[in-house]
Design a protein around this motif. Structure first.
Motif, PDB file in Angstrom:
ATOM      1  N   CYS A 139     -10.838  18.197  42.314  1.00  0.00           N
ATOM      2  CA  CYS A 139      -9.902  17.378  43.098  1.00  0.00           C
ATOM      3  C   CYS A 139     -10.114  17.547  44.601  1.00  0.00           C
ATOM      4  O   CYS A 139      -9.537  16.818  45.403  1.00  0.00           O
ATOM      5  CB  CYS A 139      -8.450  17.709  42.738  1.00  0.00           C
ATOM      6  N   GLU A 140     -10.918  18.544  44.984  1.00  0.00           N
ATOM      7  CA  GLU A 140     -11.286  18.816  46.375  1.00  0.00           C
ATOM      8  C   GLU A 140     -10.130  19.302  47.239  1.00  0.00           C
ATOM      9  O   GLU A 140     -10.239  19.349  48.457  1.00  0.00           O
ATOM     10  CB  GLU A 140     -11.939  17.578  47.016  1.00  0.00           C
ATOM     11  N   ASP A 141      -9.035  19.685  46.613  1.00  0.00           N
ATOM     12  CA  ASP A 141      -7.911  20.247  47.370  1.00  0.00           C
ATOM     13  C   ASP A 141      -8.133  21.757  47.470  1.00  0.00           C
ATOM     14  O   ASP A 141      -8.077  22.454  46.454  1.00  0.00           O
ATOM     15  CB  ASP A 141      -6.595  19.946  46.659  1.00  0.00           C
ATOM     16  N   PRO A 142      -8.363  22.291  48.664  1.00  0.00           N
ATOM     17  CA  PRO A 142      -8.619  23.736  48.785  1.00  0.00           C
ATOM     18  C   PRO A 142      -7.430  24.595  48.380  1.00  0.00           C
ATOM     19  O   PRO A 142      -7.584  25.774  48.082  1.00  0.00           O
ATOM     20  CB  PRO A 142      -8.945  23.915  50.274  1.00  0.00           C
ATOM     21  N   ALA A 143      -6.240  23.986  48.352  1.00  0.00           N
ATOM     22  CA  ALA A 143      -5.035  24.729  47.972  1.00  0.00           C
ATOM     23  C   ALA A 143      -4.594  24.402  46.549  1.00  0.00           C
ATOM     24  O   ALA A 143      -3.443  24.642  46.177  1.00  0.00           O
ATOM     25  CB  ALA A 143      -3.904  24.426  48.948  1.00  0.00           C
ATOM     26  N   CYS A 144      -5.495  23.867  45.735  1.00  0.00           N
ATOM     27  CA  CYS A 144      -5.156  23.482  44.362  1.00  0.00           C
ATOM     28  C   CYS A 144      -4.552  24.664  43.616  1.00  0.00           C
ATOM     29  O   CYS A 144      -5.110  25.762  43.601  1.00  0.00           O
ATOM     30  CB  CYS A 144      -6.395  22.975  43.637  1.00  0.00           C
ATOM     31  N   GLY A 145      -3.405  24.440  42.986  1.00  0.00           N
ATOM     32  CA  GLY A 145      -2.708  25.514  42.289  1.00  0.00           C
ATOM     33  C   GLY A 145      -3.281  25.841  40.927  1.00  0.00           C
ATOM     34  O   GLY A 145      -3.024  26.919  40.390  1.00  0.00           O
ATOM     35  N   ALA A 146      -4.043  24.916  40.335  1.00  0.00           N
ATOM     36  CA  ALA A 146      -4.643  25.147  39.013  1.00  0.00           C
ATOM     37  C   ALA A 146      -6.050  24.572  39.014  1.00  0.00           C
ATOM     38  O   ALA A 146      -6.328  23.572  38.353  1.00  0.00           O
ATOM     39  CB  ALA A 146      -3.805  24.504  37.920  1.00  0.00           C
ATOM     40  N   PRO A 147      -6.947  25.192  39.797  1.00  0.00           N
ATOM     41  CA  PRO A 147      -8.296  24.635  39.944  1.00  0.00           C
ATOM     42  C   PRO A 147      -9.019  24.467  38.611  1.00  0.00           C
ATOM     43  O   PRO A 147      -9.173  25.412  37.845  1.00  0.00           O
ATOM     44  CB  PRO A 147      -9.007  25.647  40.850  1.00  0.00           C
ATOM     45  N   GLY A 148      -9.428  23.220  38.354  1.00  0.00           N
ATOM     46  CA  GLY A 148     -10.155  22.920  37.128  1.00  0.00           C
ATOM     47  C   GLY A 148      -9.301  22.832  35.893  1.00  0.00           C
ATOM     48  O   GLY A 148      -9.830  22.802  34.782  1.00  0.00           O
ATOM     49  N   ALA A 149      -7.985  22.746  36.042  1.00  0.00           N
ATOM     50  CA  ALA A 149      -7.119  22.762  34.851  1.00  0.00           C
ATOM     51  C   ALA A 149      -5.862  21.937  35.053  1.00  0.00           C
ATOM     52  O   ALA A 149      -4.752  22.391  34.775  1.00  0.00           O
ATOM     53  CB  ALA A 149      -6.762  24.197  34.483  1.00  0.00           C
ATOM     54  N   HIS A 150      -6.013  20.708  35.527  1.00  0.00           N
ATOM     55  CA  HIS A 150      -4.863  19.815  35.706  1.00  0.00           C
ATOM     56  C   HIS A 150      -5.317  18.370  35.532  1.00  0.00           C
ATOM     57  O   HIS A 150      -6.523  18.086  35.589  1.00  0.00           O
ATOM     58  CB  HIS A 150      -4.227  20.019  37.091  1.00  0.00           C
ATOM     59  N   PRO A 151      -4.388  17.434  35.298  1.00  0.00           N
ATOM     60  CA  PRO A 151      -4.779  16.035  35.145  1.00  0.00           C
ATOM     61  C   PRO A 151      -5.430  15.500  36.420  1.00  0.00           C
ATOM     62  O   PRO A 151      -5.154  15.984  37.530  1.00  0.00           O
ATOM     63  CB  PRO A 151      -3.451  15.321  34.861  1.00  0.00           C
ATOM     64  N   ARG A 167     -11.269  26.991  31.892  1.00  0.00           N
ATOM     65  CA  ARG A 167     -11.238  27.996  32.953  1.00  0.00           C
ATOM     66  C   ARG A 167     -10.350  27.502  34.101  1.00  0.00           C
ATOM     67  O   ARG A 167     -10.349  26.329  34.432  1.00  0.00           O
ATOM     68  CB  ARG A 167     -12.633  28.295  33.489  1.00  0.00           C
ATOM     69  N   VAL A 168      -9.617  28.439  34.688  1.00  0.00           N
ATOM     70  CA  VAL A 168      -8.747  28.130  35.825  1.00  0.00           C
ATOM     71  C   VAL A 168      -9.335  28.824  37.052  1.00  0.00           C
ATOM     72  O   VAL A 168      -9.038  29.987  37.342  1.00  0.00           O
ATOM     73  CB  VAL A 168      -7.300  28.603  35.575  1.00  0.00           C
ATOM     74  N   GLY A 169     -10.210  28.116  37.741  1.00  0.00           N
ATOM     75  CA  GLY A 169     -10.872  28.670  38.908  1.00  0.00           C
ATOM     76  C   GLY A 169     -11.537  29.998  38.600  1.00  0.00           C
ATOM     77  O   GLY A 169     -12.135  30.203  37.544  1.00  0.00           O
ATOM     78  N   SER A 170     -11.410  30.939  39.538  1.00  0.00           N
ATOM     79  CA  SER A 170     -12.005  32.261  39.373  1.00  0.00           C
ATOM     80  C   SER A 170     -11.084  33.211  38.611  1.00  0.00           C
ATOM     81  O   SER A 170     -11.406  34.368  38.397  1.00  0.00           O
ATOM     82  CB  SER A 170     -12.320  32.858  40.747  1.00  0.00           C
ATOM     83  N   ARG A 171      -9.914  32.699  38.187  1.00  0.00           N
ATOM     84  CA  ARG A 171      -8.941  33.569  37.519  1.00  0.00           C
ATOM     85  C   ARG A 171      -9.337  33.917  36.094  1.00  0.00           C
ATOM     86  O   ARG A 171      -8.866  34.897  35.519  1.00  0.00           O
ATOM     87  CB  ARG A 171      -7.564  32.892  37.504  1.00  0.00           C
ATOM     88  N   GLY A 172     -10.156  33.091  35.489  1.00  0.00           N
ATOM     89  CA  GLY A 172     -10.567  33.332  34.109  1.00  0.00           C
ATOM     90  C   GLY A 172     -10.231  32.162  33.213  1.00  0.00           C
ATOM     91  O   GLY A 172      -9.822  31.088  33.686  1.00  0.00           O
ATOM     92  N   ALA A 173     -10.415  32.373  31.923  1.00  0.00           N
ATOM     93  CA  ALA A 173     -10.227  31.295  30.952  1.00  0.00           C
ATOM     94  C   ALA A 173      -8.927  31.453  30.176  1.00  0.00           C
ATOM     95  O   ALA A 173      -8.443  32.557  29.961  1.00  0.00           O
ATOM     96  CB  ALA A 173     -11.397  31.273  29.975  1.00  0.00           C
TER      97      ALA A 173
END
Length: 217
Positions: A53-65, A179-185
């Motif tokens: 989504c290119e939002d640097p402040a994305c709260g759920a990177p790679g895991a949202h609609p 996966r949710v960003g660098s937080r894990g899967a």
């Protein structure tokens, strides 16, 4: 090597690393008859994983609609699911609630406490997810989002006093191995099996869940 979750029976954690997101999404639709829809995905920029989504402040990177009408994308067809993930193989797997199931969301510590209590009570569980942001989602029959607040009140708790949320129509959960960003899967704390194809009603689980959330405050 199997992924493990501290405090759980490793035999209940499925092997996810060998399965692609496409194969897993198709399996959810084909074997569980769950609606699935593709969400955002992770991209690597200068060695750093970021959300599509290119939002640097994305709260759920790679895991949202990725679009406001995401609910219309959801499909229970394995053929359609395969086609959607072929277009974007890295898309997260999102499952809409309020259809095949609702989900009761609690903090991880309360969730593990409740699981131990449920085992002693010999309660029948449905699948349970564990997210990288340390929450657990217990899948239950649809309708939980409407009845849970009253069920909690009957147990003597004010719903606002517990970190316990029922997700129904208009919400969704991320499914393993998203996966949710660098937080894990996202992982399964209790994986889908033939034995838990029939989901419990929220009323069957609410007592141990509320008790655990009360202890966790």
């Amino acid at each position: 090597m199997e992924e493990t979750i501290p405090g759980t029976d490793t035999a209940q954690i499925p092997q996810q690393r060998g399965d692609s997101l496409l194969e897993t999404a198709v399996r959810y639709a084909e074997e569980r008859h769950w609606d699935v829809f593709p969400g955002a995905w992770l991209v690597t920029v200068d060695g750093v994983q970021r959300c599509s989504c290119e939002d640097p402040a994305c709260g759920a990177p790679g895991a949202h609609p990725t679009r406001p009408d995401w609910a219309t994308q959801a499909t229970g067809s394995a053929t359609v699911a395969r086609r959607m993930w072929q277009k974007q193989p890295g898309a997260s797997i999102l499952l809409p609630t309020g259809r095949a199931f609702d989900a009761v969301s609690v903090p991880e510590t309360a969730g593990f406490l409740a699981l131990a209590r449920m085992e002693r009570m010999e309660l029948t569980l449905g699948p349970v997810t564990l997210t990288p942001d340390r929450r657990m989602h217990f899948l239950v029959l649809p309708g939980a989002s409407v009845k849970v607040p009253e069920l909690v009140r009957r147990l003597g708790w004010a719903p606002s006093s517990l970190d316990l949320v029922a997700l129904g129509e208009g919400s969704y959960v991320a499914a393993p191995p998203t996966r949710v960003g660098s937080r894990g899967a996202v992982q399964w704390a209790c994986r889908p099996t033939p034995a838990n194809r029939w989901l419990p009603d929220a009323e069957e689980l609410i007592s141990p869940l509320a008790y655990a959330c009360g202890r966790d405050r």
